[in-house]
Design a protein around this motif. Structure first.
Motif, PDB file in Angstrom:
ATOM      1  N   ALA A   1       5.653  -6.486   2.837  1.00  0.00           N
ATOM      2  CA  ALA A   1       4.307  -5.927   3.037  1.00  0.00           C
ATOM      3  C   ALA A   1       3.398  -6.964   3.674  1.00  0.00           C
ATOM      4  O   ALA A   1       2.631  -6.665   4.589  1.00  0.00           O
ATOM      5  CB  ALA A   1       3.731  -5.462   1.700  1.00  0.00           C
TER       6      ALA A   1
ATOM      7  N   PHE B   1      -0.594  -1.063   8.792  1.00  0.00           N
ATOM      8  CA  PHE B   1       0.700  -0.604   8.321  1.00  0.00           C
ATOM      9  C   PHE B   1       0.604  -0.188   6.851  1.00  0.00           C
ATOM     10  O   PHE B   1       0.430  -1.021   5.977  1.00  0.00           O
ATOM     11  CB  PHE B   1       1.731  -1.723   8.460  1.00  0.00           C
ATOM     12  CG  PHE B   1       3.118  -1.220   8.692  1.00  0.00           C
ATOM     13  CD1 PHE B   1       3.660  -0.272   7.858  1.00  0.00           C
ATOM     14  CD2 PHE B   1       3.866  -1.691   9.755  1.00  0.00           C
ATOM     15  CE1 PHE B   1       4.935   0.203   8.069  1.00  0.00           C
ATOM     16  CE2 PHE B   1       5.140  -1.220   9.984  1.00  0.00           C
ATOM     17  CZ  PHE B   1       5.673  -0.274   9.143  1.00  0.00           C
ATOM     18  N   ILE B   2       0.667   1.103   6.586  1.00  0.00           N
ATOM     19  CA  ILE B   2       0.574   1.555   5.201  1.00  0.00           C
ATOM     20  C   ILE B   2       1.833   2.301   4.797  1.00  0.00           C
ATOM     21  O   ILE B   2       2.630   2.694   5.637  1.00  0.00           O
ATOM     22  CB  ILE B   2      -0.640   2.482   4.980  1.00  0.00           C
ATOM     23  CG1 ILE B   2      -0.588   3.629   5.984  1.00  0.00           C
ATOM     24  CG2 ILE B   2      -1.927   1.697   5.078  1.00  0.00           C
ATOM     25  CD1 ILE B   2      -1.403   4.819   5.564  1.00  0.00           C
ATOM     26  N   ASP B   3       1.968   2.470   3.501  1.00  0.00           N
ATOM     27  CA  ASP B   3       3.046   3.269   2.926  1.00  0.00           C
ATOM     28  C   ASP B   3       4.406   2.811   3.454  1.00  0.00           C
ATOM     29  O   ASP B   3       5.115   3.556   4.115  1.00  0.00           O
ATOM     30  CB  ASP B   3       2.822   4.752   3.246  1.00  0.00           C
ATOM     31  CG  ASP B   3       3.605   5.643   2.295  1.00  0.00           C
ATOM     32  OD1 ASP B   3       4.147   5.106   1.310  1.00  0.00           O
ATOM     33  OD2 ASP B   3       3.665   6.852   2.520  1.00  0.00           O
TER      34      ASP B   3
ATOM     35  N   SER C   1       0.832  -1.193   0.000  1.00  0.00           N
ATOM     36  CA  SER C   1       0.000   0.000   0.000  1.00  0.00           C
ATOM     37  C   SER C   1       0.870   1.248   0.000  1.00  0.00           C
ATOM     38  O   SER C   1       1.863   1.324   0.694  1.00  0.00           O
ATOM     39  CB  SER C   1      -0.882   0.003   1.234  1.00  0.00           C
ATOM     40  OG  SER C   1      -0.101  -0.257   2.372  1.00  0.00           O
ATOM     41  N   THR C   2       0.490   2.175  -0.804  1.00  0.00           N
ATOM     42  CA  THR C   2       1.178   3.448  -0.780  1.00  0.00           C
ATOM     43  C   THR C   2       0.137   4.542  -0.718  1.00  0.00           C
ATOM     44  O   THR C   2      -0.952   4.403  -1.229  1.00  0.00           O
ATOM     45  CB  THR C   2       2.036   3.656  -2.047  1.00  0.00           C
ATOM     46  OG1 THR C   2       1.204   3.427  -3.172  1.00  0.00           O
ATOM     47  CG2 THR C   2       3.209   2.734  -2.079  1.00  0.00           C
TER      48      THR C   2
ATOM     49  N   ARG D   1       4.597  12.121  -1.326  1.00  0.00           N
ATOM     50  CA  ARG D   1       5.912  12.342  -1.912  1.00  0.00           C
ATOM     51  C   ARG D   1       5.874  13.580  -2.798  1.00  0.00           C
ATOM     52  O   ARG D   1       4.902  13.809  -3.500  1.00  0.00           O
ATOM     53  CB  ARG D   1       6.331  11.137  -2.754  1.00  0.00           C
ATOM     54  CG  ARG D   1       6.624   9.914  -1.934  1.00  0.00           C
ATOM     55  CD  ARG D   1       7.025   8.767  -2.849  1.00  0.00           C
ATOM     56  NE  ARG D   1       7.328   7.580  -2.085  1.00  0.00           N
ATOM     57  CZ  ARG D   1       6.400   6.752  -1.633  1.00  0.00           C
ATOM     58  NH1 ARG D   1       5.144   6.981  -1.895  1.00  0.00           N
ATOM     59  NH2 ARG D   1       6.734   5.696  -0.950  1.00  0.00           N
TER      60      ARG D   1
ATOM     61  N   SER E   1       9.566  -6.196  -1.524  1.00  0.00           N
ATOM     62  CA  SER E   1       8.464  -5.310  -1.146  1.00  0.00           C
ATOM     63  C   SER E   1       7.212  -6.104  -0.820  1.00  0.00           C
ATOM     64  O   SER E   1       6.554  -5.868   0.198  1.00  0.00           O
ATOM     65  CB  SER E   1       8.147  -4.339  -2.290  1.00  0.00           C
ATOM     66  OG  SER E   1       8.987  -3.236  -2.193  1.00  0.00           O
TER      67      SER E   1
ATOM     68  N   GLU F   1       7.049   2.086   1.838  1.00  0.00           N
ATOM     69  CA  GLU F   1       8.244   2.480   1.098  1.00  0.00           C
ATOM     70  C   GLU F   1       8.609   3.946   1.317  1.00  0.00           C
ATOM     71  O   GLU F   1       8.615   4.758   0.410  1.00  0.00           O
ATOM     72  CB  GLU F   1       8.065   2.159  -0.394  1.00  0.00           C
ATOM     73  CG  GLU F   1       8.196   0.665  -0.596  1.00  0.00           C
ATOM     74  CD  GLU F   1       7.963   0.209  -2.009  1.00  0.00           C
ATOM     75  OE1 GLU F   1       7.605   1.052  -2.845  1.00  0.00           O
ATOM     76  OE2 GLU F   1       8.130  -0.992  -2.259  1.00  0.00           O
ATOM     77  N   ARG F   2       8.845   4.271   2.564  1.00  0.00           N
ATOM     78  CA  ARG F   2       9.425   5.568   2.899  1.00  0.00           C
ATOM     79  C   ARG F   2      10.442   5.313   3.996  1.00  0.00           C
ATOM     80  O   ARG F   2      10.380   4.277   4.685  1.00  0.00           O
ATOM     81  CB  ARG F   2       8.347   6.553   3.337  1.00  0.00           C
ATOM     82  CG  ARG F   2       7.637   6.137   4.586  1.00  0.00           C
ATOM     83  CD  ARG F   2       6.305   6.860   4.756  1.00  0.00           C
ATOM     84  NE  ARG F   2       5.459   6.022   5.580  1.00  0.00           N
ATOM     85  CZ  ARG F   2       4.982   6.393   6.779  1.00  0.00           C
ATOM     86  NH1 ARG F   2       5.193   7.594   7.240  1.00  0.00           N
ATOM     87  NH2 ARG F   2       4.268   5.551   7.491  1.00  0.00           N
TER      88      ARG F   2
ATOM     89  N   GLN G   1      10.660   8.273   9.227  1.00  0.00           N
ATOM     90  CA  GLN G   1       9.396   9.001   9.190  1.00  0.00           C
ATOM     91  C   GLN G   1       8.243   8.207   9.807  1.00  0.00           C
ATOM     92  O   GLN G   1       7.101   8.635   9.770  1.00  0.00           O
ATOM     93  CB  GLN G   1       9.032   9.345   7.736  1.00  0.00           C
ATOM     94  CG  GLN G   1       9.989  10.335   7.090  1.00  0.00           C
ATOM     95  CD  GLN G   1       9.740  10.505   5.597  1.00  0.00           C
ATOM     96  OE1 GLN G   1       8.714  10.104   5.078  1.00  0.00           O
ATOM     97  NE2 GLN G   1      10.694  11.103   4.912  1.00  0.00           N
TER      98      GLN G   1
END
Lengths: 320, 252
Positions: free
Chosen positions: B125, B135-137, A2-3, A8, B121, B139-140, B144
């Motif tokens: 995930a 748990f989201i996003d 999920s993104t 960004r 990934s 890939e940062r 953060q």
């Protein structure tokens, strides 16, 4: 997976240095109609190459969280070596290219072991290496100007050839940028360098071979700096070891301007290349406009200070 | 305890420049057993953790895995024997994203040392959402992320790769009551899967609730071992502070 869209900014994909580069090119073209002439564009490209290759290696070392300030001395050592090996005979040309690069990689390996195995501070260790190399080279050539008697055409061609009209060093630089971008962005080695720069203890505990990986970054930096030295030898055919430029700080300037974090873990080789071009464009325009060297330095200083301020602000903004 | 413990420390000593941090520690954890290691700061708990996880080598003594003596030259060795550690600091690289931290040191690769980012990934995930559905996003950069998310990454990667012994260093020290309860549930679940757990803590109430056995360390030595079932919090606290049991408590 999920993104969340919208978290960004474009700056996450395109480093701001590329925007600065575009702005600089547009401004330069507006300021002088000579700027975009083919010959001048090639001059801009060529101007940054020597420093740029040094900067690429220093970028990789700094992504790992360390400084390599021995690069300037490695450039000098390699240039002198290349000329002493005597690229006068075609058979010696390969040796005049390969041996200095191997010597540079060896020096880098020593730096890397001092830092990653013995735990030395990299600034101190690599400045120490710089003194050692300068001393050793000056002693070896008795402080004399070094020139090869006659240089084989194939050795001069390394810096002088122009495939498709583009200077070979520019082609080599572009190839190195592409190769290092792949290595750092897509391989396990690159990932480990970023991890070490992010948190060396966490990397060690995660089972990463910190000493081997970190030492390899210094070896790479040494090899690239040495290759720059070979290019100088090929380009000018003689070297005054007491007067050869100090490349480590201009290169470090480009590395920082490109956004590589001084504390490691963040940076991209291609961004360093963009920074090299920004500096080259600014210098070129100022030369066209007939500003003298002191003014050029002043402007470079202002650009660098602005960049550092910007990156500090951005990191503070995104830290939490 | 089973005949051959999952992992066994025998007479482990560790000196640092003349300081005896551990003076001959014996400790065993069996399959499906939760052993708590308690003691004051400086008792030697974290040195013991780092010996078990391969960060330091012991000065003397033996580590046995399934009854066989082993040596760990590096943390990678300890992991290879199925010993996973969740450090109090979490040991994450803050500049990297969740999948990168999840697979740190054991990246999935394709040919020529290339990262298999897609598979990393999706696997990360999946593992992370098993642990924390919100748990989201991922890939940062993990810098953060919230404390709970960061801990989820550290836990998820420790239990994903065929873990046999899980070492948890103060897993609840930085957590609120709700998250502490979740860690308790996780420990119960892993225990039922036959995973051994070594729980390092100085929260006596917590370990009384979670552990099968409590081993008390003081000044680098094991000064006592109790079962929560037949002892009291006071008894454990007394061991931690004085290094011995209350005369009345042990006489009975």
């Amino acid at each position: 997976m999920s993104t969340r869209p919208g978290t960004r900014s474009i700056a996450d994909f395109v480093s701001p240095i590329w925007i600065v580069l575009v702005v600089a090119i547009v401004a330069a073209a507006l300021i002088s109609d000579r700027f975009l002439s083919p010959n001048n564009v090639l001059a801009v490209l060529q101007q940054g190459v020597i420093t740029g290759i040094v900067a690429l290696g220093m970028t990789v070392v700094l992504i790992g969280g360390q400084f390599d300030l021995s690069t300037g001395a490695i450039v000098m050592m390699a240039a002198v070596m290349a000329l002493l090996i005597g690229p006068s005979h075609p058979a010696g040309v390969a040796a005049a290219i390969v041996l200095p690069v191997l010597a540079g990689a060896t020096v880098g390996t020593v730096n890397g072991l001092a830092v990653y195995k013995a735990g030395a501070n990299s600034i101190v260790a690599t400045i120490g290496m710089q003194f050692f190399l300068v001393g050793a080279v000056l002693a070896a050539v008795s402080g004399q100007h070094v020139r090869a008697d006659d240089i084989a055409a194939s050795f001069s061609a390394l810096a002088g050839a122009r495939p498709l009209g583009i200077p070979l060093p520019v082609v080599i630089f572009a190839a190195l940028v592409a190769a290092l971008s792949v290595v750092m962005g897509k391989t396990v080695f690159g990932r480990h360098v970023y991890a070490i720069g992010g948190d060396v203890e966490a990397s060690r505990r995660a089972g990463i071979a910190v000493v081997r990986t970190g030492t390899a970054t210094f070896a790479l930096s040494g090899a690239l700096a040495a290759f720059s030295g070979v290019l100088i030898a090929s380009l000018v055919g003689h070297v005054d070891p007491t007067a050869i430029g100090r490349y480590e700080f201009p290169a470090l300037t480009a590395v920082v301007l490109g956004g590589t974090s001084l504390t490691g873990g963040v940076g991209r080789p291609a961004d360093t290349a963009a920074a090299i071009l920004v500096i080259a464009v600014i210098t070129n325009v100022m030369t066209i406009l007939d500003y003298q060297y002191p003014v050029q330095l002043l402007v470079q200083g202002i650009v660098l200070a602005g960049a550092v301020a910007y990156y500090s602000w951005r990191r503070a903004e995104f830290a939490r | 305890m089973a005949a051959a413990a999952l992992v066994e420390l025998v007479g482990i000593t560790r000196h640092f420049a003349g300081v005896h941090a551990l003076k001959g520690v014996d400790l065993a954890v069996g399959a499906g057993e939760v052993v708590a290691l308690v003691g004051h700061n400086g008792a030697g708990k974290s040195v013991l953790v780092q010996i078990l996880s391969g960060v330091f080598a012991p000065t003397g003594g033996e580590i046995r895995v399934a009854g066989r003596p082993v040596t760990f030259a590096s943390p990678a060795d300890a992991r290879r024997y199925g010993i996973e550690t969740i450090y109090q600091t979490l040991a994450l690289a803050d500049n990297l994203d969740a999948p990168a931290n999840f697979f740190l040191g054991r990246e999935l690769r394709r040919a020529f040392g290339f990262l298999d980012k897609k598979r990393m990934s999706s696997e990360a995930a999946r593992a992370l959402s098993d642990l924390n559905p919100n748990f989201i996003d991922i890939e940062r950069p993990v810098r953060q992320m919230s404390g709970g998310q960061r801990q989820a990454i550290a836990i998820a990667r420790a239990i994903h790769f065929d873990v046999k012994l899980l070492v948890m260093d103060e897993p609840t020290a930085a957590l609120g009551p709700h998250e502490t309860a979740q860690v308790g549930e996780l420990i119960a679940r892993l225990r039922s899967q036959g995973i051994g757990i070594l729980l390092i803590s100085h929260d006596v109430r917590d370990v009384m609730r979670l552990a099968d056995r409590i081993v008390v360390l003081k000044n680098g030595e094991v000064v006592g071992e109790v079962r929560p079932a037949d002892s009291s919090e006071d008894e454990v606290v007394d061991l931690i502070i004085r290094g011995r049991r209350l005369p009345s408590g042990s006489a009975a």
